[in-house]
Design a protein around this motif. Structure first.
Motif, mmCIF file in Angstrom:
data_model
loop_
_atom_site.group_PDB
_atom_site.id
_atom_site.type_symbol
_atom_site.label_atom_id
_atom_site.label_comp_id
_atom_site.label_asym_id
_atom_site.label_seq_id
_atom_site.Cartn_x
_atom_site.Cartn_y
_atom_site.Cartn_z
ATOM 1 N N ALA A 150 13.220 7.312 -18.795
ATOM 2 C CA ALA A 150 13.710 7.576 -17.440
ATOM 3 C C ALA A 150 14.971 8.431 -17.487
ATOM 4 C CB ALA A 150 13.977 6.256 -16.709
ATOM 5 N N GLU A 151 15.841 8.155 -18.448
ATOM 6 C CA GLU A 151 17.069 8.954 -18.612
ATOM 7 C C GLU A 151 16.716 10.405 -18.960
ATOM 8 O OE1 GLU A 151 21.230 8.850 -21.220
ATOM 9 O OE2 GLU A 151 19.682 7.325 -21.537
ATOM 10 N N GLN A 152 15.722 10.584 -19.826
ATOM 11 C CA GLN A 152 15.264 11.929 -20.179
ATOM 12 C C GLN A 152 14.751 12.674 -18.944
ATOM 13 O OE1 GLN A 152 15.990 12.955 -23.388
ATOM 14 N NE2 GLN A 152 14.085 12.593 -24.515
ATOM 15 N N LEU A 153 14.029 11.956 -18.092
ATOM 16 C CA LEU A 153 13.481 12.569 -16.879
ATOM 17 C C LEU A 153 14.597 12.979 -15.916
ATOM 18 C CD1 LEU A 153 10.366 10.298 -16.213
ATOM 19 C CD2 LEU A 153 10.318 12.734 -16.753
ATOM 20 N N VAL A 154 15.609 12.135 -15.796
ATOM 21 C CA VAL A 154 16.753 12.470 -14.926
ATOM 22 C C VAL A 154 17.415 13.749 -15.424
ATOM 23 C CG1 VAL A 154 19.036 11.730 -14.166
ATOM 24 C CG2 VAL A 154 17.140 10.087 -14.170
ATOM 25 N N GLU A 155 17.625 13.828 -16.733
ATOM 26 C CA GLU A 155 18.255 15.018 -17.313
ATOM 27 C C GLU A 155 17.383 16.258 -17.141
ATOM 28 O OE1 GLU A 155 19.043 14.006 -21.348
ATOM 29 O OE2 GLU A 155 20.686 12.616 -20.865
ATOM 30 N N ALA A 156 16.060 16.039 -17.028
ATOM 31 C CA ALA A 156 15.132 17.166 -16.871
ATOM 32 C C ALA A 156 14.952 17.566 -15.411
ATOM 33 C CB ALA A 156 13.783 16.812 -17.492
ATOM 34 N N GLY A 157 15.729 16.919 -14.519
ATOM 35 C CA GLY A 157 15.665 17.308 -13.116
ATOM 36 C C GLY A 157 14.846 16.406 -12.214
ATOM 37 N N PHE A 158 14.638 15.158 -12.658
ATOM 38 C CA PHE A 158 13.910 14.190 -11.838
ATOM 39 C C PHE A 158 14.823 12.983 -11.559
ATOM 40 C CE2 PHE A 158 10.757 16.626 -14.116
ATOM 41 C CZ PHE A 158 9.799 16.906 -13.149
ATOM 42 N N PRO A 159 15.749 13.125 -10.590
ATOM 43 C CA PRO A 159 16.706 12.050 -10.324
ATOM 44 C C PRO A 159 16.062 10.796 -9.746
ATOM 45 C CG PRO A 159 16.834 13.758 -8.638
ATOM 46 C CD PRO A 159 15.925 14.281 -9.695
ATOM 47 N N ASN A 160 14.791 10.909 -9.385
ATOM 48 C CA ASN A 160 14.080 9.782 -8.783
ATOM 49 C C ASN A 160 13.310 8.966 -9.819
ATOM 50 O OD1 ASN A 160 12.419 11.959 -9.307
ATOM 51 N ND2 ASN A 160 11.162 11.725 -7.460
ATOM 52 N N HIS A 173 0.808 -1.229 0.000
ATOM 53 C CA HIS A 173 0.000 0.000 0.000
ATOM 54 C C HIS A 173 0.839 1.276 0.000
ATOM 55 C CE1 HIS A 173 -3.286 -2.766 0.752
ATOM 56 N NE2 HIS A 173 -2.652 -3.206 1.814
ATOM 57 N N GLU A 174 2.070 1.202 -0.528
ATOM 58 C CA GLU A 174 2.866 2.412 -0.688
ATOM 59 C C GLU A 174 2.294 3.241 -1.844
ATOM 60 O OE1 GLU A 174 7.071 1.874 -1.002
ATOM 61 O OE2 GLU A 174 7.092 0.161 0.353
ATOM 62 N N LYS A 175 2.528 4.546 -1.780
ATOM 63 C CA LYS A 175 2.130 5.399 -2.904
ATOM 64 C C LYS A 175 3.093 5.140 -4.066
ATOM 65 C CE LYS A 175 0.666 9.568 -2.588
ATOM 66 N NZ LYS A 175 0.566 11.035 -2.344
ATOM 67 N N VAL A 176 2.541 4.861 -5.238
ATOM 68 C CA VAL A 176 3.347 4.517 -6.409
ATOM 69 C C VAL A 176 2.885 5.368 -7.586
ATOM 70 C CG1 VAL A 176 3.851 2.708 -8.088
ATOM 71 C CG2 VAL A 176 3.851 2.159 -5.644
ATOM 72 N N PHE A 177 3.854 6.010 -8.254
ATOM 73 C CA PHE A 177 3.548 6.804 -9.449
ATOM 74 C C PHE A 177 4.147 6.108 -10.669
ATOM 75 C CE2 PHE A 177 4.183 9.975 -12.692
ATOM 76 C CZ PHE A 177 3.027 10.762 -12.625
ATOM 77 N N VAL A 179 6.577 17.340 -17.892
ATOM 78 C CA VAL A 179 7.286 17.627 -16.633
ATOM 79 C C VAL A 179 6.352 18.182 -15.563
ATOM 80 C CG1 VAL A 179 9.573 17.916 -17.655
ATOM 81 C CG2 VAL A 179 8.019 19.894 -17.518
ATOM 82 N N ASP A 180 5.326 18.923 -15.972
ATOM 83 C CA ASP A 180 4.423 19.495 -14.972
ATOM 84 C C ASP A 180 3.513 18.443 -14.341
ATOM 85 O OD1 ASP A 180 3.132 19.146 -17.416
ATOM 86 O OD2 ASP A 180 1.680 20.739 -17.017
ATOM 87 N N LYS A 181 3.500 17.230 -14.920
ATOM 88 C CA LYS A 181 2.693 16.134 -14.364
ATOM 89 C C LYS A 181 3.517 15.199 -13.477
ATOM 90 C CE LYS A 181 -0.226 16.019 -18.519
ATOM 91 N NZ LYS A 181 -0.641 15.192 -19.676
ATOM 92 N N MET A 182 4.839 15.420 -13.446
ATOM 93 C CA MET A 182 5.723 14.528 -12.702
ATOM 94 C C MET A 182 5.865 14.988 -11.244
ATOM 95 S SD MET A 182 6.634 12.200 -14.892
ATOM 96 C CE MET A 182 4.978 12.385 -15.598
ATOM 97 N N PRO A 183 5.771 14.075 -10.275
ATOM 98 C CA PRO A 183 5.946 14.452 -8.866
ATOM 99 C C PRO A 183 7.412 14.721 -8.545
ATOM 100 C CG PRO A 183 5.643 12.081 -9.057
ATOM 101 C CD PRO A 183 5.457 12.635 -10.431
ATOM 102 N N LYS A 184 7.679 15.787 -7.807
ATOM 103 C CA LYS A 184 9.052 16.158 -7.459
ATOM 104 C C LYS A 184 9.605 15.310 -6.310
ATOM 105 C CE LYS A 184 10.522 19.659 -10.033
ATOM 106 N NZ LYS A 184 11.773 19.546 -10.821
ATOM 107 N N GLU A 185 8.754 14.996 -5.341
ATOM 108 C CA GLU A 185 9.235 14.337 -4.124
ATOM 109 C C GLU A 185 8.935 12.848 -4.107
ATOM 110 O OE1 GLU A 185 10.997 16.165 -2.131
ATOM 111 O OE2 GLU A 185 10.561 17.964 -3.326
ATOM 112 N N GLN A 186 8.561 12.282 -5.228
ATOM 113 C CA GLN A 186 8.151 10.876 -5.258
ATOM 114 C C GLN A 186 8.900 10.153 -6.369
ATOM 115 O OE1 GLN A 186 3.892 10.617 -5.602
ATOM 116 N NE2 GLN A 186 3.850 8.388 -5.669
ATOM 117 N N ASN A 187 9.187 8.867 -6.171
ATOM 118 C CA ASN A 187 9.802 8.083 -7.229
ATOM 119 C C ASN A 187 8.857 7.986 -8.422
ATOM 120 O OD1 ASN A 187 12.054 7.626 -5.673
ATOM 121 N ND2 ASN A 187 11.460 5.563 -5.053
ATOM 122 N N ILE A 188 9.440 8.002 -9.614
ATOM 123 C CA ILE A 188 8.676 7.852 -10.853
ATOM 124 C C ILE A 188 9.116 6.533 -11.482
ATOM 125 C CG2 ILE A 188 8.193 8.799 -13.140
ATOM 126 C CD1 ILE A 188 9.110 11.552 -11.934
#
Length: 378
Positions: A87-97, A22-26, A64-73
């Protein structure tokens, strides 16, 4: 120059545990929209959005505006390749998670998670193997060092690992019926262990191999415990339920938690409607209300218990399951033979594989099973 860091990944087993816990999962699903609409990762605390890979080739700015900042994607695709790129594109866009789901939806479709359902009287236990990505449920009954498997999936490794880890001897594999939505591994697993494979003969007119017949009232000794066969036609003409230790009712594809089985997967809807009603409204009515129903499929995560297992008492289902409360025979006939959901993907080829008529390569078997199960009346 520093080496480029590899994209982080997560296995489907790890992802499954997060969802069942029951963890929050995105989830970011990078498959084509048609595939996503047909079948996706779901769960109680799962948020999932779709952004096709081909729309993200030039960058992920549109999402990017739909991606959570504080949660794993967790990025998923069909096989695990495109998700790494996204996932690599997201990391480069500032989402290391951002993580790529290893093996994609193919691996998600095949993962089996064993969950203990309960103890048997005086020793032993019954386990449910939850195929979370396909909605399939199979069962291992163990007593006094011996075990049986019911409605085995084709992925044998999880069962083999469990049997070895618990130091069990497999003596029986049984199918409730000739399956049309997934390929049975029961015969192969029995061969691997020198066990006996059982199938209802009324489903086996065209079967091309030797098997042991299941008949109404037959009993099988597993260690100190008994599995009893109860003839329960309707989904197929041979459908058979199993009562384990007078506690558990394994219903196959006849009765689910929120629905009932469909009688049309062998093209016999009109012929088998009366059998289905007879099973549900008479044969099952004669059984004890406190039997715990364990079906072979579930439709959505809403049918899961807190621990991820799927079960309910028979008496509760007679009160709450709409399919068990249709007074008019004509309304019942319409419910189970009209306006049904699409038939399972490759259902005829799966039936022929389970008959031994065709022997597809492993990759083809995977493709045949991709997608949701559709064995229930909606």
């Amino acid at each position: 120059m520093a080496e480029e860091q590899a994209v982080k990944t997560i296995s489907v087993k790890e992802l499954t545990r997060k969802i069942l816990d029951h963890e929050k999962v995105f989830i970011l699903d990078a498959r084509n929209t048609d595939d996503f609409d047909d079948w996706k990762i779901e769960g109680e605390n799962v948020e999932v959005i779709n952004a096709p890979y081909f729309d993200l080739l030039d960058g992920v700015e549109s999402i990017v505006d739909k991606m959570p900042k504080e949660q794993n994607i967790y990025v998923v695709c069909a096989k695990g390749g495109s998700s790494e790129f996204v996932a690599e594109q997201l990391v480069e866009a500032g989402f290391p998670n951002a993580f790529s789901v290893e093996g994609g939806m193919k691996s998600w479709s095949e993962h089996l998670e064993p969950i203990k359902v309960g103890d048997l009287t005086g020793g032993g236990a019954i386990y449910q193997f939850v195929r979370i990505g396909k909605g399939c449920l199979s069962y291992l009954v163990e007593s006094n060092g011996s075990c049986a498997l019911i409605d085995t999936n084709r992925m044998l490794e999880p069962y083999e690992e469990f049997i070895k880890e618990h130091q069990l001897k497999l003596t029986h594999t049984l199918d409730t019926h000739l399956h049309a939505d997934h390929i049975s591994g029961g015969r192969k697993l029995a061969e691997n262990h020198g066990a006996k494979y059982y199938l209802p003969p009324k489903d086996a007119d065209e079967v091309q191999f030797e098997y042991n017949h299941v008949h109404d009232g037959d009993e099988y000794k597993i260690g100190d415990k008994t599995i009893k066969a109860i003839y329960s036609p309707g989904h197929t003409i041979g459908s058979t339920s199993y009562i384990v230790d007078n506690q558990y009712l394994l219903t196959g594809d006849i009765l689910f938690i929120d629905s009932i089985g469909r009688p049309d997967l062998a093209g016999k809807a009109e012929d088998w409607v009366a059998d289905l009603r007879e099973t549900l409204y008479k044969r099952y009515k004669e059984l004890a209300d406190d039997l715990i129903v364990l079906p072979t499929h579930f439709m959505t995560h809403h049918e899961m218990n807190a621990d991820g297992s799927v079960s309910e008492k028979l008496g509760v289902l007679f009160k709450e399951n709409h399919g068990l409360n249709i007074e008019s025979e004509e309304e019942f006939r319409k419910t189970v033979s009209e306006n049904l959901p699409p038939q399972p993907n490759s259902h005829q080829e799966i039936r022929e594989t389970n008959m031994g008529k065709i022997t597809p390569e492993e990759e083809q078997q995977r493709e045949m099973e991709i997608g949701p199960n559709r064995c229930a009346v909606r």
